[in-house]
Enzyme design. Structure first.
Site, PDB file in Angstrom:
ATOM      1  N   GLY A   1      -8.201  -7.974   0.565  1.00 48.74           N
ATOM      2  CA  GLY A   1      -6.963  -8.319   1.268  1.00 48.74           C
ATOM      3  C   GLY A   1      -6.605  -9.795   1.146  1.00 48.74           C
ATOM      4  O   GLY A   1      -5.459 -10.150   0.851  1.00 48.74           O
TER       5      GLY A   1
ATOM      6  N   LYS B   1     -18.197 -15.120   3.910  1.00 46.03           N
ATOM      7  CA  LYS B   1     -19.579 -14.699   4.149  1.00 46.03           C
ATOM      8  C   LYS B   1     -20.312 -14.296   2.881  1.00 46.03           C
ATOM      9  O   LYS B   1     -19.772 -13.601   2.033  1.00 46.03           O
ATOM     10  CB  LYS B   1     -19.582 -13.513   5.107  1.00 46.03           C
ATOM     11  CG  LYS B   1     -19.223 -13.916   6.528  1.00 46.03           C
ATOM     12  CD  LYS B   1     -19.395 -12.755   7.473  1.00 46.03           C
ATOM     13  CE  LYS B   1     -18.354 -11.720   7.180  1.00 46.03           C
ATOM     14  NZ  LYS B   1     -18.410 -10.508   7.916  1.00 46.03           N
TER      15      LYS B   1
ATOM     16  N   ARG C   1       0.820  -1.221   0.000  1.00 50.29           N
ATOM     17  CA  ARG C   1       0.000   0.000   0.000  1.00 50.29           C
ATOM     18  C   ARG C   1       0.853   1.270   0.000  1.00 50.29           C
ATOM     19  O   ARG C   1       0.383   2.311  -0.454  1.00 50.29           O
ATOM     20  CB  ARG C   1      -0.967  -0.005   1.183  1.00 50.29           C
ATOM     21  CG  ARG C   1      -2.164  -0.887   0.897  1.00 50.29           C
ATOM     22  CD  ARG C   1      -3.178  -0.808   1.983  1.00 50.29           C
ATOM     23  NE  ARG C   1      -4.461  -1.327   1.526  1.00 50.29           N
ATOM     24  CZ  ARG C   1      -5.482  -1.562   2.315  1.00 50.29           C
ATOM     25  NH1 ARG C   1      -5.380  -1.320   3.605  1.00 50.29           N
ATOM     26  NH2 ARG C   1      -6.620  -2.017   1.830  1.00 50.29           N
TER      27      ARG C   1
ATOM     28  N   GLY D   1     -13.291  -3.734   0.908  1.00 51.25           N
ATOM     29  CA  GLY D   1     -14.654  -3.244   1.141  1.00 51.25           C
ATOM     30  C   GLY D   1     -15.052  -2.168   0.144  1.00 51.25           C
ATOM     31  O   GLY D   1     -16.178  -2.162  -0.366  1.00 51.25           O
TER      32      GLY D   1
HETATM   33  P1  AMP Z   1     -13.897 -12.912   3.522  1.00 50.81           P
HETATM   34  O1  AMP Z   1     -13.321 -12.122   4.659  1.00 50.81           O
HETATM   35  O2  AMP Z   1     -15.365 -13.027   3.536  1.00 50.81           O
HETATM   36  O3  AMP Z   1     -13.313 -12.491   2.184  1.00 50.81           O
HETATM   37  O4  AMP Z   1     -13.374 -14.406   3.765  1.00 50.81           O
HETATM   38  C1  AMP Z   1     -12.037 -14.791   3.652  1.00 50.81           C
HETATM   39  C2  AMP Z   1     -11.843 -16.055   4.428  1.00 50.81           C
HETATM   40  O5  AMP Z   1     -12.745 -17.033   3.959  1.00 50.81           O
HETATM   41  C3  AMP Z   1     -10.468 -16.669   4.291  1.00 50.81           C
HETATM   42  O6  AMP Z   1      -9.792 -16.511   5.495  1.00 50.81           O
HETATM   43  C4  AMP Z   1     -10.757 -18.126   3.977  1.00 50.81           C
HETATM   44  O7  AMP Z   1      -9.987 -19.006   4.792  1.00 50.81           O
HETATM   45  C5  AMP Z   1     -12.211 -18.270   4.326  1.00 50.81           C
HETATM   46  N1  AMP Z   1     -12.858 -19.383   3.612  1.00 50.81           N
HETATM   47  C6  AMP Z   1     -12.881 -19.610   2.288  1.00 50.81           C
HETATM   48  N2  AMP Z   1     -13.531 -20.757   2.014  1.00 50.81           N
HETATM   49  C7  AMP Z   1     -13.928 -21.262   3.192  1.00 50.81           C
HETATM   50  C8  AMP Z   1     -14.636 -22.451   3.571  1.00 50.81           C
HETATM   51  N3  AMP Z   1     -15.069 -23.315   2.652  1.00 50.81           N
HETATM   52  N4  AMP Z   1     -14.867 -22.670   4.889  1.00 50.81           N
HETATM   53  C9  AMP Z   1     -14.436 -21.773   5.810  1.00 50.81           C
HETATM   54  N5  AMP Z   1     -13.764 -20.663   5.520  1.00 50.81           N
HETATM   55  C10 AMP Z   1     -13.510 -20.405   4.226  1.00 50.81           C
END
Ligand code: AMP
Length: 398
Positions: free
Chosen positions: A353, A201, A40, A376
């Site tokens: 990120g 999520k 960054r 975001g």
């Molecule tokens: P986000 O902050 O929503 O972009 O989520 C990123 C996180 O999602 C990463 O740390 C991944 O380890 C997690 N992730 C991706 N796929 C899965 C899964 N199938 N089960 C649990 N966590 C996951």
């Protein structure tokens, strides 16, 4: 296309002027005070070099971490200022404050081409509260304000939004580039236009999927959020992570845009959430009891690869599995490679990120048409939301 005043405006005389430059240099700093990733800071260099070359007196502002309105020793800007100085090969003086007589005196003593760095803005509660008084005091330090902090432009913070009410305000080169690339992809994409979404999520991506579904040709979904979609179709996702309160929203999306949304057909499942767990590949509808899906499977990778290889515009945000564990990084790395191999033939835009860190782990840093500094902010822009920092520029004084 969004229009805002640009700092490259020919009529803008920068020489001898104090420019308050808001960057997002929110870099990770470890317990020993070491910056572990300076991407960054590097992204900001073009704008800073431009200002220095034009003879501006640049006052850099950023936040670091989440100090919550009080001083946290490990989050001072000094380390960032030092790194910036090394990268620029130019002196950068870090101050311990942002308003008050000492700062005012330091700014008054500046010569053309010099750079000062203010203290972490989030040490001051007024920053995140978008406090007008704090914004006015910051603005009083300079002649112009430049917002180059795309990654924080979805936040109405004093140094991003309120400040523009008090000083002629412009977009920096990085902010302009970020918005231009994303707006072009969104407004007139070369087709096929595909979007790849992963992450934990679905809740923060429902509006986004809705907005993109009407614009993109396909939306490829991986990560834990796939299980909320599966659940909505009545599949047993066993111990996989999903969001019970978003099942009905996922169902609505599939009903409305089922022809565009591509869900994985197979998944890598594990007995426990650990790198050394026993793993299996199963079809998506047959996750064994007690097991959890932690990555997309090989058949899904093949299908995703095919879509990627035919696309002309690709936007990717969010890992497709738990890439932090090598056992479940395969899907994310395969997709990263497939997308990177399209750069040059297609527009490839990545952001977030986790996605950037996955891409770095895969040895593919810099192999995309554009790597957004915003996570975001990128999602909100693609969702069609107005970013407070950008809106503030379009309605500001000059
Ligand atoms: P986000 O902050 O929503 O972009 O989520 C990123 C996180 O999602 C990463 O740390 C991944 O380890 C997690 N992730 C991706 N796929 C899965 C899964 N199938 N089960 C649990 N966590 C996951």
């Amino acid at each position: 296309m969004v229009k805002f005043p640009s700092m490259k405006d020919k009529n803008l005389e920068l020489s001898g002027k104090v420019v308050l430059l808001r960057e997002d240099m929110n870099v990770p700093i470890d317990e020993s005070g070491l910056i572990t990733d300076d991407s960054r800071i590097q992204e900001a260099l073009t704008t800073i070099r431009y200002l220095v070359q034009k003879g501006a007196r640049t006052v850099v502002m950023t936040h670091i971490g989440r100090p919550g309105g009080k001083v946290v020793e490990n989050l001072r800007t000094e380390a960032v200022a030092t790194r910036l100085s090394i990268l620029l090969k130019h002196e950068v003086k870090a101050l311990r404050g942002y308003v008050g007589s000492e700062v005012e005196d330091a700014v008054k003593r500046m010569k053309d081409g010099e750079i000062l760095f203010l203290e972490n803005l989030r040490f001051q509660p007024g920053e995140e509260a978008n406090d007008d008084d704090f914004a006015r005091k910051l603005a009083a330090l300079g002649n112009f304000y430049v917002n180059d902090a795309f990654a924080v432009s979805h936040r109405a913070n004093a140094s991003v939004a309120a400040i523009t009410e008090h000083i002629p305000s412009y977009a920096g080169l990085l902010l302009e580039k970020e918005i231009k690339v994303l707006a072009a992809a969104l407004e007139k994409p070369k087709r096929p236009f595909i979007v790849i979404l992963g992450g934990a999520k679905v809740s923060d991506k429902i509006g986004l999927i809705r907005n993109l579904a009407s614009k993109a040709d396909k939306i490829l979904i991986g990560g834990a959020m796939m299980f909320t979609f599966y659940k909505s179709r009545g599949f047993d996702v066993a111990a996989s992570k999903f969001e019970p309160d978003k099942v009905s929203a996922a169902d609505d999306l599939l009903n409305e845009f089922g022809d565009k949304i591509m869900l994985p057909v197979d998944v890598v499942v594990a007995e426990k959430f650990a790198n050394d767990s026993r793993v299996e590949v199963v079809v998506a509808a047959e996750i064994p009891k007690g097991w959890m899906g932690l990555d997309i499977g090989p058949d899904t990778v093949e299908r995703f690869r095919r879509e990627i290889s035919e696309a002309q515009t690709i936007i990717w945000n969010g890992p497709l599995g738990v890439f932090e564990f090598s056992s479940f990084a395969g899907g994310t790395f395969a997709v990263a490679n497939a997308v990177a191999s399209m750069t040059g033939k297609a527009t490839t835009v990545i952001g977030g990120g986790d996605t950037l860190s996955a891409v770095e782990k895969a040895g593919l840093k810099g192999k995309f048409s554009h790597s957004s500094t915003g996570g975001g902010a990128m999602l909100e822009f693609l969702e069609g939301k107005e970013l407070p920092g950008v809106v503030a520029l379009t309605s500001s004084m000059p």
